[in-house]
Design a protein around this motif. Structure first.
Motif, PDB file in Angstrom:
ATOM      1  N   TRP A 172       0.832  -1.163  -0.116  1.00 37.65           N
ATOM      2  CA  TRP A 172      -0.004  -0.130  -0.200  1.00 37.65           C
ATOM      3  C   TRP A 172       0.848   1.343   0.059  1.00 37.65           C
ATOM      4  O   TRP A 172       0.316   2.324  -0.520  1.00 37.65           O
ATOM      5  CB  TRP A 172      -0.939  -0.038   1.123  1.00 37.65           C
ATOM      6  N   ASN A 195      -4.063  -5.266  -6.550  1.00 33.68           N
ATOM      7  CA  ASN A 195      -3.299  -5.034  -5.268  1.00 33.68           C
ATOM      8  C   ASN A 195      -2.968  -6.698  -4.736  1.00 33.68           C
ATOM      9  O   ASN A 195      -4.039  -7.468  -4.796  1.00 33.68           O
ATOM     10  CB  ASN A 195      -4.395  -4.350  -4.341  1.00 33.68           C
ATOM     11  N   THR A 199      -4.199  -7.441   2.611  1.00 33.41           N
ATOM     12  CA  THR A 199      -4.343  -6.572   4.000  1.00 33.41           C
ATOM     13  C   THR A 199      -4.808  -5.383   3.621  1.00 33.41           C
ATOM     14  O   THR A 199      -3.784  -4.396   2.783  1.00 33.41           O
ATOM     15  CB  THR A 199      -3.164  -6.798   4.704  1.00 33.41           C
ATOM     16  N   PHE A 200      -5.868  -4.752   3.982  1.00 38.05           N
ATOM     17  CA  PHE A 200      -6.206  -3.471   3.782  1.00 38.05           C
ATOM     18  C   PHE A 200      -5.560  -2.476   4.614  1.00 38.05           C
ATOM     19  O   PHE A 200      -5.599  -2.652   5.718  1.00 38.05           O
ATOM     20  CB  PHE A 200      -7.615  -3.378   3.825  1.00 38.05           C
ATOM     21  N   PRO A 202      -5.757   1.402   5.623  1.00 38.66           N
ATOM     22  CA  PRO A 202      -6.349   2.873   5.665  1.00 38.66           C
ATOM     23  C   PRO A 202      -5.376   4.098   5.109  1.00 38.66           C
ATOM     24  O   PRO A 202      -4.230   3.942   5.646  1.00 38.66           O
ATOM     25  CB  PRO A 202      -7.186   2.976   6.729  1.00 38.66           C
ATOM     26  N   PHE A 224      -8.780  -5.907  -4.237  1.00 37.97           N
ATOM     27  CA  PHE A 224      -8.460  -5.314  -2.820  1.00 37.97           C
ATOM     28  C   PHE A 224      -8.236  -3.691  -2.665  1.00 37.97           C
ATOM     29  O   PHE A 224      -7.428  -3.343  -2.129  1.00 37.97           O
ATOM     30  CB  PHE A 224      -7.215  -5.970  -2.278  1.00 37.97           C
ATOM     31  N   VAL A 225      -8.991  -2.915  -3.754  1.00 36.47           N
ATOM     32  CA  VAL A 225      -8.817  -1.607  -3.744  1.00 36.47           C
ATOM     33  C   VAL A 225     -10.113  -0.915  -3.620  1.00 36.47           C
ATOM     34  O   VAL A 225     -10.261   0.392  -3.055  1.00 36.47           O
ATOM     35  CB  VAL A 225      -8.495  -1.079  -5.281  1.00 36.47           C
ATOM     36  N   GLY A 227     -12.251  -1.271  -0.849  1.00 32.34           N
ATOM     37  CA  GLY A 227     -12.212  -0.934   0.252  1.00 32.34           C
ATOM     38  C   GLY A 227     -11.640   0.697   0.440  1.00 32.34           C
ATOM     39  O   GLY A 227     -12.057   1.194   1.326  1.00 32.34           O
ATOM     40  N   TRP A 228     -10.659   0.930  -0.172  1.00 29.35           N
ATOM     41  CA  TRP A 228      -9.809   2.273   0.011  1.00 29.35           C
ATOM     42  C   TRP A 228     -10.796   3.052  -0.888  1.00 29.35           C
ATOM     43  O   TRP A 228     -11.161   4.421  -0.326  1.00 29.35           O
ATOM     44  CB  TRP A 228      -8.676   2.457  -0.890  1.00 29.35           C
ATOM     45  N   HIS A 231     -13.353   4.305   1.707  1.00 26.82           N
ATOM     46  CA  HIS A 231     -12.824   4.797   3.137  1.00 26.82           C
ATOM     47  C   HIS A 231     -13.171   6.658   3.093  1.00 26.82           C
ATOM     48  O   HIS A 231     -13.018   7.198   2.107  1.00 26.82           O
ATOM     49  CB  HIS A 231     -11.238   4.540   3.052  1.00 26.82           C
TER      50      HIS A 231
END
Length: 403
Positions: A172, A195, A199-200, A202, A224-225, A227-228, A231
């Motif tokens: 990240w 990604n 693991t996310f 923030p 897995f992007v 979630g960002w 945010h």
């Protein structure tokens, strides 16, 4: 058409190179320029060209040709993932700074053999009029922290209006810095990110500028992007979207951040190609007018289910299908479903395919054909919708690049 442009270029060249007055006749030429045509006519003819070779030739004719030819030559610059091409662009702009103001669109491709220093040099160059930026990473290349800071500089330009980023990253830390100082003038975003770290993490730092209010958004594959993007520290405001294109993740329409945009979206593009994908409820979009559906044969039922949610109060007036690959049964099903829609407004149905393919498959839409509702469309639906409200005519971003 190409031959016609060559003929016009030849005529224009001969007119521009007309013989200057002979000093022996007592007439002294003080113009320092050999072009005798009105500048507006020269500009109009040069605008019809597209080959960088032609632009280079025209730039050498006379001063009145040179300015327009160079402006068109450098308006849209695309650089392939070869180090020497990046170095050539950087050296050209460094030694000829007057060309920098001509660049409005920049397309950079990063391949596995490209030296990262060359990529960073171009990204860090002080562009003054850059409006459109597109960055593409080869699937074998990964975003690094130095590259992220280079893109941070590029994406912070106050003139930027449109950006597209396709990248891969393992950490990240190589992705988040890109957005810290992103320009608030950006209105159009295309994003496709892979990604490799599930693991996310923030965002650790809030966006330094006001939120970026987007007018159009195109989301490709997001690994897995998502979630960002959801945010609260994400720098984008989706509440005023007019155009939305989603490829894999139909769940985007259920994001809380997207909820206000359901009332403002006028153009929607989505694909039905996953069996476990939930169909999109089109009744959620009260102002929807333009619809594009990529129909994959294995999941035709998803497209049919989405179409069935169109109500009599719908404002839809254009439906475009991209059928991959076309099949007689799927065409007949779509023809029946669309022909039976309770639409109160006049509408058209387009098939996104070449002319020869269209001639073969159009007869399978018998009901729409009988009502003269069917037509063929090109493969630039999203671009047309994104630029639909623009009042000025600009040079296409796909103009061949001098590099």
């Amino acid at each position: 058409m190409l031959g016609y442009s060559k003929v016009r270029l030849g005529l224009l060249f001969r007119l521009g190179r007309r013989k200057r007055p002979d000093k022996s006749d007592g007439v002294e030429d003080l113009r320092g320029d050999c072009c005798t045509l009105p500048q507006e006519l020269v500009d109009e003819w040069l605008f019809c060209l597209s080959d960088p070779i032609d632009f280079r030739a025209c730039a050498l004719v006379c001063r009145s040709w040179s300015g327009t030819a160079l402006r068109l030559l450098y308006k849209a610059v695309a650089v392939t993932g070869v180090t020497r091409r990046y170095i050539r662009l950087w050296n050209t702009l460094r030694t000829s700074p007057h060309l920098v103001s001509h660049i409005h669109s920049l397309v950079l491709h990063r391949g596995p053999k490209l030296k990262i220093e060359a990529f960073e040099k171009v990204c860090n160059f002080p562009f003054t009029h850059l409006e459109n930026v597109s960055i593409t990473h080869d699937r074998r290349t990964f975003m690094t922290l130095p590259s992220a800071f280079a893109l941070q500089r590029l994406f912070s330009l106050p003139t930027l209006r449109r950006m597209a980023l396709e990248c891969n990253f393992r950490q990240w830390a190589a992705f988040l810095p890109i957005w810290i100082a992103c320009s608030s003038t950006i209105r159009h975003l295309e994003l496709r990110c892979v990604n490799y770290n599930p693991t996310f993490l923030p965002p650790a730092q809030k966006h330094s500028s006001p939120l970026i209010v987007l007018e159009s958004l195109r989301l490709g594959y997001l690994n897995f992007v998502d979630g960002w993007l959801q945010h609260h520290l994400c720098p984008f405001d989706f509440s005023r979207l007019s155009v939305l294109a989603i490829d894999v993740h139909s769940s985007v329409v259920s994001w809380p951040q997207i909820a206000p945009a359901l009332q403002t979206i006028e153009a929607l593009e989505f694909a039905s190609h996953m069996e476990d994908q939930r169909p999109i409820d089109l009744s959620l979009f009260p102002n929807l007018q333009f619809l594009h559906i990529s129909v994959y044969i294995s999941c035709t039922t998803l497209a049919l289910a989405a179409l069935s949610t169109i109500t009599s109060s719908s404002r839809v007036r254009e439906i475009i299908f991209s059928i991959r690959p076309p099949r007689a049964n799927a065409c007949a099903q779509l023809d029946s479903e669309v022909a039976g829609l309770p639409l109160q407004h006049a509408f058209t149905v387009g098939l996104e395919m070449g002319a020869e393919v269209y001639a073969r498959w159009a007869p399978h839409f018998s009901r729409l054909n009988s009502r003269n509702l069917l037509c063929r469309t090109d493969y630039d639906w999203f671009e047309k919708q994104r630029d639909r409200k623009k009042l000025t005519i600009t040079t296409p971003a796909a103009l061949p690049s001098p590099f």
